[in-house]
Scaffold this active site. Structure first.
Site, PDB file in Angstrom:
ATOM      1  N   ASP A 177      29.157  31.564 -37.561  1.00  0.00           N
ATOM      2  CA  ASP A 177      30.538  31.585 -38.053  1.00  0.00           C
ATOM      3  C   ASP A 177      31.436  32.158 -36.953  1.00  0.00           C
ATOM      4  O   ASP A 177      31.360  33.351 -36.639  1.00  0.00           O
ATOM      5  CB  ASP A 177      30.614  32.457 -39.322  1.00  0.00           C
ATOM      6  CG  ASP A 177      31.993  32.459 -39.950  1.00  0.00           C
ATOM      7  OD1 ASP A 177      32.958  32.001 -39.299  1.00  0.00           O
ATOM      8  OD2 ASP A 177      32.112  32.929 -41.093  1.00  0.00           O
ATOM      9  N   LYS A 180      47.566  26.965 -33.341  1.00  0.00           N
ATOM     10  CA  LYS A 180      47.330  26.141 -32.150  1.00  0.00           C
ATOM     11  C   LYS A 180      48.234  26.562 -30.982  1.00  0.00           C
ATOM     12  O   LYS A 180      47.838  26.492 -29.821  1.00  0.00           O
ATOM     13  CB  LYS A 180      47.499  24.653 -32.494  1.00  0.00           C
ATOM     14  CG  LYS A 180      46.434  24.145 -33.464  1.00  0.00           C
ATOM     15  CD  LYS A 180      45.022  24.306 -32.905  1.00  0.00           C
ATOM     16  CE  LYS A 180      43.949  23.786 -33.824  1.00  0.00           C
ATOM     17  NZ  LYS A 180      42.597  23.897 -33.259  1.00  0.00           N
ATOM     18  N   TYR A 226      48.528  26.226 -39.357  1.00  0.00           N
ATOM     19  CA  TYR A 226      47.786  25.451 -38.357  1.00  0.00           C
ATOM     20  C   TYR A 226      48.571  25.370 -37.047  1.00  0.00           C
ATOM     21  O   TYR A 226      48.046  25.654 -35.970  1.00  0.00           O
ATOM     22  CB  TYR A 226      47.514  24.042 -38.903  1.00  0.00           C
ATOM     23  CG  TYR A 226      46.711  23.159 -37.983  1.00  0.00           C
ATOM     24  CD1 TYR A 226      45.319  23.280 -37.923  1.00  0.00           C
ATOM     25  CD2 TYR A 226      47.314  22.210 -37.158  1.00  0.00           C
ATOM     26  CE1 TYR A 226      44.571  22.475 -37.074  1.00  0.00           C
ATOM     27  CE2 TYR A 226      46.582  21.405 -36.309  1.00  0.00           C
ATOM     28  CZ  TYR A 226      45.200  21.537 -36.270  1.00  0.00           C
ATOM     29  OH  TYR A 226      44.457  20.737 -35.431  1.00  0.00           O
TER      30      TYR A 226
HETATM   31  N1  LIG Z   1      41.358  15.337 -35.806  1.00  0.00           N
HETATM   32  C1  LIG Z   1      42.546  15.525 -35.232  1.00  0.00           C
HETATM   33  O1  LIG Z   1      43.468  14.698 -35.367  1.00  0.00           O
HETATM   34  C2  LIG Z   1      42.791  16.746 -34.381  1.00  0.00           C
HETATM   35  C3  LIG Z   1      43.960  16.787 -33.635  1.00  0.00           C
HETATM   36  C4  LIG Z   1      44.210  17.898 -32.843  1.00  0.00           C
HETATM   37  C5  LIG Z   1      43.307  18.937 -32.789  1.00  0.00           C
HETATM   38  N2  LIG Z   1      42.176  18.877 -33.538  1.00  0.00           N
HETATM   39  C6  LIG Z   1      41.264  20.025 -33.444  1.00  0.00           C
HETATM   40  O2  LIG Z   1      39.990  19.582 -33.034  1.00  0.00           O
HETATM   41  C7  LIG Z   1      39.000  20.483 -33.525  1.00  0.00           C
HETATM   42  C8  LIG Z   1      37.931  19.686 -34.256  1.00  0.00           C
HETATM   43  O3  LIG Z   1      38.524  19.107 -35.417  1.00  0.00           O
HETATM   44  P1  LIG Z   1      37.976  17.813 -36.150  1.00  0.00           P
HETATM   45  O4  LIG Z   1      39.120  16.894 -36.329  1.00  0.00           O
HETATM   46  O5  LIG Z   1      36.744  17.340 -35.485  1.00  0.00           O
HETATM   47  O6  LIG Z   1      37.668  18.429 -37.580  1.00  0.00           O
HETATM   48  P2  LIG Z   1      36.308  18.502 -38.406  1.00  0.00           P
HETATM   49  O7  LIG Z   1      36.696  19.127 -39.700  1.00  0.00           O
HETATM   50  O8  LIG Z   1      35.639  17.173 -38.444  1.00  0.00           O
HETATM   51  O9  LIG Z   1      35.420  19.489 -37.537  1.00  0.00           O
HETATM   52  C9  LIG Z   1      35.642  20.868 -37.477  1.00  0.00           C
HETATM   53  C10 LIG Z   1      34.305  21.566 -37.485  1.00  0.00           C
HETATM   54  O10 LIG Z   1      34.527  22.971 -37.389  1.00  0.00           O
HETATM   55  C11 LIG Z   1      33.581  23.610 -38.224  1.00  0.00           C
HETATM   56  N3  LIG Z   1      34.018  24.951 -38.614  1.00  0.00           N
HETATM   57  C12 LIG Z   1      35.041  25.280 -39.444  1.00  0.00           C
HETATM   58  N4  LIG Z   1      35.090  26.605 -39.593  1.00  0.00           N
HETATM   59  C13 LIG Z   1      34.089  27.141 -38.849  1.00  0.00           C
HETATM   60  C14 LIG Z   1      33.630  28.469 -38.610  1.00  0.00           C
HETATM   61  N5  LIG Z   1      34.215  29.513 -39.176  1.00  0.00           N
HETATM   62  N6  LIG Z   1      32.582  28.630 -37.784  1.00  0.00           N
HETATM   63  C15 LIG Z   1      31.960  27.571 -37.206  1.00  0.00           C
HETATM   64  N7  LIG Z   1      32.350  26.291 -37.415  1.00  0.00           N
HETATM   65  C16 LIG Z   1      33.402  26.088 -38.218  1.00  0.00           C
HETATM   66  C17 LIG Z   1      33.490  22.688 -39.436  1.00  0.00           C
HETATM   67  O11 LIG Z   1      32.329  22.942 -40.206  1.00  0.00           O
HETATM   68  C18 LIG Z   1      33.522  21.324 -38.791  1.00  0.00           C
HETATM   69  O12 LIG Z   1      32.233  20.829 -38.509  1.00  0.00           O
HETATM   70  C19 LIG Z   1      39.738  21.477 -34.415  1.00  0.00           C
HETATM   71  O13 LIG Z   1      40.001  22.656 -33.696  1.00  0.00           O
HETATM   72  C20 LIG Z   1      41.026  20.756 -34.730  1.00  0.00           C
HETATM   73  O14 LIG Z   1      42.076  21.625 -35.057  1.00  0.00           O
HETATM   74  C21 LIG Z   1      41.891  17.810 -34.336  1.00  0.00           C
END
Ligand SMILES: NC(=O)c1ccc[n+]([C@@H]2O[C@H](COP(=O)([O-])OP(=O)(O)OC[C@H]3O[C@@H](n4cnc5c(N)ncnc54)[C@H](O)[C@@H]3O)[C@@H](O)[C@H]2O)c1
Length: 311
Positions: free
Chosen positions: A118, A219, A215
């Protein structure tokens, strides 16, 4: 003849304060240097070198949030480049997508392992990082901090404080605890590694019509955190950058896109490319930031958003 560095060092010795210790500029037999060598030495081997700069063979990489979404794609690309990769995520056991990724990576001759942890709990994530380091003679060369949560969409005037705190605990504190533990290990082992914090275009612009205040706040914090880390860790040769994606379909965004399908067309209309992104379109950026192809890049925010922020 005294160089600029010699002059700076003698000025420094004479009491003039320089903000950083000066180090030599690297010299490499690539590009024009290689061409000039080849011109004067017929035995000099001529071959493309650019792909070699991306190779991570013998390196150890950690990706948080690696059970799915962007994190799992990042884990696969690092493994493709030859790194031994550890994906760290909250779930006690990995997803079926992760199991498929392990089989794929193994068939490529690389290694991908899962560790449950975590990131929002400093003691827990630092213990995980220490365990991974211990399995690899103390060495971690690349870290991608991708674990994150979106939080619910709620009007800013009534956003519940505990939900605000939760988003900050994972997206801000969690990224810091991850980078802190990895940087400590890299410094200890004198590794000139690369730490990549996954921020978002939401750290620079606000997603139109979306009420994601916590959020967006988290960021922005991550982008400034990377700059601060880059300043403190530069003298140890450790680079820290942010990668800021635009709208990409993952489990995180599916929570909106699947409930309000019209949202995808709306988001697509907000960038000049007229579409949202695919997970694989970040592979090149991660390969570049994590490898020797980007050795002069630190403290930068690399935006990959289909041009969303131009308008
Ligand atoms: N998808 C998008 O459009 C997008 C855009 C910009 C930034 N992001 C960023 O990219 C990153 C990945 O996002 P994603 O879209 O793959 O989302 P996702 O929800 O598919 O993946 C996020 C992962 O983080 C894990 N997680 C959450 N809390 C946690 C914790 N306390 N400890 C360990 N793991 C934890 C979740 O279990 C999940 O597997 C994030 O930081 C997100 O903010 C995503």
């Amino acid at each position: 003849m005294s160089t600029a560095r010699d002059q700076a060092n003698s000025l420094s010795a004479s009491g003039v304060r320089f903000p950083v210790k000066l180090v030599p500029v690297p010299v490499k037999d690539v590009g024009l240097n290689a061409a000039l060598k080849a011109e004067s030495d017929p035995l000099f081997e001529v071959k493309p070198t650019i792909f070699d700069e991306f190779v991570l063979t013998g390196k150890v990489a950690v990706v948080t949030g690696g059970n799915g979404g962007l994190g799992l794609e990042f884990a696969i690309v690092l493994a493709e480049l030859g790194a031994k990769v550890y994906a760290v995520d909250l779930h006690p056991t990995p997803s079926s997508d992760f199991a498929a990724a392990v089989n794929y990576v193994n068939r490529l001759g690389s290694s991908l392992e899962y560790r449950s942890s975590d990131v929002s709990k400093q003691g827990v994530i630092s213990a995980t990082i220490l365990e991974i380091a211990a399995e690899n003679q103390g060495k971690i060369h690349v870290c991608v901090a991708a674990a994150g949560i979106l939080g619910p969409e709620i009007d800013c005037t009534v956003y519940p404080p505990e939900m605000f705190a939760k988003v900050m605990e994972v997206n801000c504190n969690g990224v810091f605890f991850t980078a802190q533990a990895v940087a400590k290990q890299m410094r200890l082992e004198k590794i000139t590694g690369s730490i990549i914090l996954i921020a978002s275009m939401s750290g620079t612009v606000v997603n139109r019509e979306m009420k994601w205040l916590p959020y967006n706040t988290s960021k922005s914090a991550v982008i400034q955190m990377a700059r601060s880390l880059a300043c403190e860790l530069g003298s140890s040769g450790i680079r820290v950058n942010t990668l800021s994606p635009g709208h990409i379909r993952t489990k995180m965004t599916a929570a909106v896109l699947d409930v309000q399908p019209a949202t995808e067309a709306f988001w697509a209309s907000l960038n000049p490319m007229g579409r949202i992104g695919a997970v694989h379109e970040l592979r090149g950026a991660i390969a570049w930031l994590s490898s020797d192809a980007s050795t002069f890049c630190t403290g930068s925010d690399i935006m990959v958003s289909g041009g969303h922020t131009i308008w």
